[in-house]
Each structure stands twice: as structure tokens, then as C-alpha cells.
Design an enzyme around this catalytic site. Structure first.
Site, short mmCIF file in Angstrom:
data_model
loop_
_atom_site.label_atom_id
_atom_site.label_comp_id
_atom_site.label_asym_id
_atom_site.label_seq_id
_atom_site.Cartn_x
_atom_site.Cartn_y
_atom_site.Cartn_z
CE LYS A 260 -3.72 -2.51 2.25
NZ LYS A 260 -4.39 -2.88 3.49
CD GLN B 292 -3.06 -4.57 6.62
OE1 GLN B 292 -3.02 -3.59 5.90
NE2 GLN B 292 -3.66 -5.69 6.25
CG ASP C 226 -9.31 -0.25 5.14
OD1 ASP C 226 -9.09 -0.48 3.94
OD2 ASP C 226 -8.57 -0.62 6.06
#
Ligand code: NAD
Length: 292
Positions: free
Chosen positions: A52, A96, A119
Site C-alpha cells: 500500500k 491493518q 477502508d
């Protein structure tokens, strides 16, 4: 059989995003800034986070990676999130997953400012998604929708079976494909671990999204001719012949299923690269929203 090439499509998307960033810079606007928090040193998580960060650099974003030790307290993580929520230079951030067992994942996701939740996991964004309102869509389902749209896979009125009902893949996928939107308007069945006689359902399906995390689960005898198959699964299988010591396997037995498919995603190179591109897209969106 047409390969739904996520590697190529995500490359196209990243070029489009990079052009948007260059355009912003030429107008004297700031570059989008994505931050990521990684707790611990789990191998797969580190690989994903690094991918990412690298993708950010490639499209001209600023990026910040915050590494926290595996034994960090929930409180310390909440403090870190609070700081990112307040920082004006950061447009969006992700925590994460998975988190270490001593940290309450739901509590952490709830602490992220929905305006920075690129997200799309905060309940505010999940609710807006369910109502088909503007929001940050979760990156993996968003990527699948984009792939189906760009390859013009017909979905309207089609029978879809989504295998898996997780909050990050199966459930949002089933909602999006049933909505009135591009790559939507389908009739969707959600299958899960308690589903009985799954094969009878998949044999009827025009489109199957496999997101259960069992390597090679969907086999050729379970699908009809002309089916479109999206393989979300990523499982690391030991493979001494590889430099890394492992290979990635999807949830679809590609060899047998691809013979009957009209469209199919490979693993790797299908859904995975799309997920990262859509995270970039959400971050660009978060940045643009702040322009006013
Ligand atoms: P999960 O473990 O949270 O959920 C799995 C789901 O599969 C559950 O809802 C369960 O009910 C269902 N299931 C399990 N066994 C089943 C069976 N025999 N029949 C029918 N349904 C069954 O998984 P997840 O987080 O949704 O991830 C699924 C897979 O997708 C994993 O391999 C994961 O690594 C991968 N994944 C890939 C990406 C990507 O970017 N490509 C993103 C997220 C997840």
C-alpha cells in the site's frame, strides 16, 4: 474465456489517479496523504502494508507508516488513531487487520473518523453503503465492482451467488450487487458455512464470488457453462520451490472452473491488485472532499 485482469486494470486505475494528483499539484493543491497503522510483525500484514505504501508513492501520494509493537495496549492504539483523526495533513488512514487478540477490533474501527475511514469499515460508512449513499466503499468489494464494470460483465437481472458473509468481503459484495448501480441490479444469494447443498445454488449461478478462504474450494463440477467467477481468496500455501517459500492460492480450482467460464479472475493478479487501487481511489476522494 476472458481473464478479468486485475493487474492491468489496477495499473490503468493508478495511472488515472496519478494524473489526478499531478493535476492537483499543478493547481497548487496538496497531494493526498494516506497513513497506515501496523501493529506487530505478521508477515502477510507487513507485505500488504508495504504494498500500500509503495502504491502511494507510485501515484504521487504522501504516505505515513506507523509501526507499533505487537504488545501495544488498546489505549495506546486509540491514542494513535486520535492523533491521525486530528492531523489536518492526513486525508485518510487505515488500521491493518487482523489486530493482536488482546485488542478489540470493533472498538478500534469505531474510533476512526468516518471522514478519514478510507477502508470503509466504520458503521457510518457501512450504513451509508447499505443505503446507497455517497461513502467510502470497502476496497475489495469496490475493486470487484470496478473490475466487473470495466469488463462490461452483464449483471442486471443475473443470478449471483456470493460464498462468504464476512463484513469486509461477502456481505458488502452481496449488498452492492443487489443495488441499483453499475455492476449491480443482480439477484443475490449469500452462502456461508451453514448453507446446505451449496452446489445446487452455484450450478444455477450466472456469477459466483468466492470469498471463503478455502484453497481450490469451487471446482468445475459446481459451475455451469458460461459462468463468471470472481476469486477473492488468498491463502499462502507452503511451496519450497518458491524463493519466498510459499505460493498464493485462491478459493477457485482455476484449471477446471476456467474451462467453463466466460470470465474469471486469476490468483494472483485478479482481485488483490484491485483492492490496493481502490484504497488509493478512496484516499483521493477523501482529499478532494476537503477541498470544499
Ligand atoms: P472470513 O474468514 O472472515 O469469512 C469466510 C466466510 O466464508 C464466512 O462467512 C464463512 O461462513 C464462509 N465459509 C466458510 N466455509 C464455508 C463453506 N464450506 N461453504 C460456504 N461458506 C463458507 O474471510 P474473509 O475475510 O471474507 O476472506 C475470505 C478470503 O478472501 C480469504 O482467503 C482472504 O485472505 C481473502 N481476501 C482477499 C482480499 C483481496 O484483496 N484479494 C481481501 C480480503 C480477503
Amino acid at each position: 474465456m476472458i481473464l478479468l485482469d486485475g493487474k492491468k486494470t489496477s495499473g490503468d486505475l493508478k495511472k488515472e489517479i496519478a494524473a489526478s494528483v499531478a493535476d492537483r499539484i499543478s493547481q497548487g493543491k496538496k497531494a493526498p496523504h494516506l497513513a497506515a497503522i501496523l501493529v506487530g510483525t505478521d508477515g502477510a500484514s507487513m507485505t500488504y502494508v508495504n504494498a500500500k505504501v509503495k502504491a502511494c508513492q507510485r501515484v504521487g501520494f504522501d504516505s505515513t507508516l506507523i509501526n507499533m509493537p505487537a504488545d501495544s495496549s488498546e489505549e495506546k492504539l486509540l491514542q494513535e488513531i486520535d492523533q491521525l483523526n486530528r492531523r489536518k495533513d492526513i486525508d485518510g488512514f487505515i488500521v491493518q487487520l487482523p489486530l493482536p487478540a488482546h485488542i478489540d477490533e470493533q472498538k478500534i474501527l469505531m474510533a476512526v473518523d468516518p471522514e478519514k475511514d478510507v477502508d470503509g469499515f466504520h458503521p457510518v460508512n457501512v450504513g451509508k453503503m447499505a443505503l446507497n449513499l455517497p461513502c467510502f466503499l470497502p476496497a475489495t468489494p469496490f475493486g470487484i465492482m470496478e473490475l466487473l464494470e470495466r469488463y462490461q460483465v452483464p449483471t442486471s437481472g443475473k443470478q449471483v451467488v456470493v460464498i462468504g458473509r464476512s463484513h469486509i468481503v461477502g456481505r458488502p459484495m452481496s449488498i452492492l450487487m443487489s443495488q441499483q448501480r453499475p455492476a449491480g441490479n443482480a439477484t443475490v444469494t449469500v452462502a456461508h458455512s451453514r448453507t446446505q447443498n451449496l452446489k445446487a445454488l452455484t450450478l444455477q449461478a450466472d456469477i459466483i464470488v468466492a470469498a471463503l478462504g478455502i484453497p481450490g474450494f469451487l471446482t468445475g463440477d459446481m459451475v455451469k457453462e458460461g459462468v463468471t467467477v470472481v476469486d477473492v481468496g488468498i491463502t499462502r500455501l507452503e511451496d519450497p520451490s518458491k524463493k519466498s517459500g510459499y505460493r498464493l492460492s485462491g478459493d477457485v480450482h482455476f484449471e477446471s472452473v476456467s474451462k467453463k467460464s466466460s470470465h474469471i479472475t486469476p490468483v494472483p493478479g485478479g482481485v488483490g491488485p484491485m483492492t490496493i487501487a481502490m484504497l488509493m481511489k478512496n484516499t483521493l476522494l477523501a482529499c478532494k472532499r476537503k477541498d470544499g
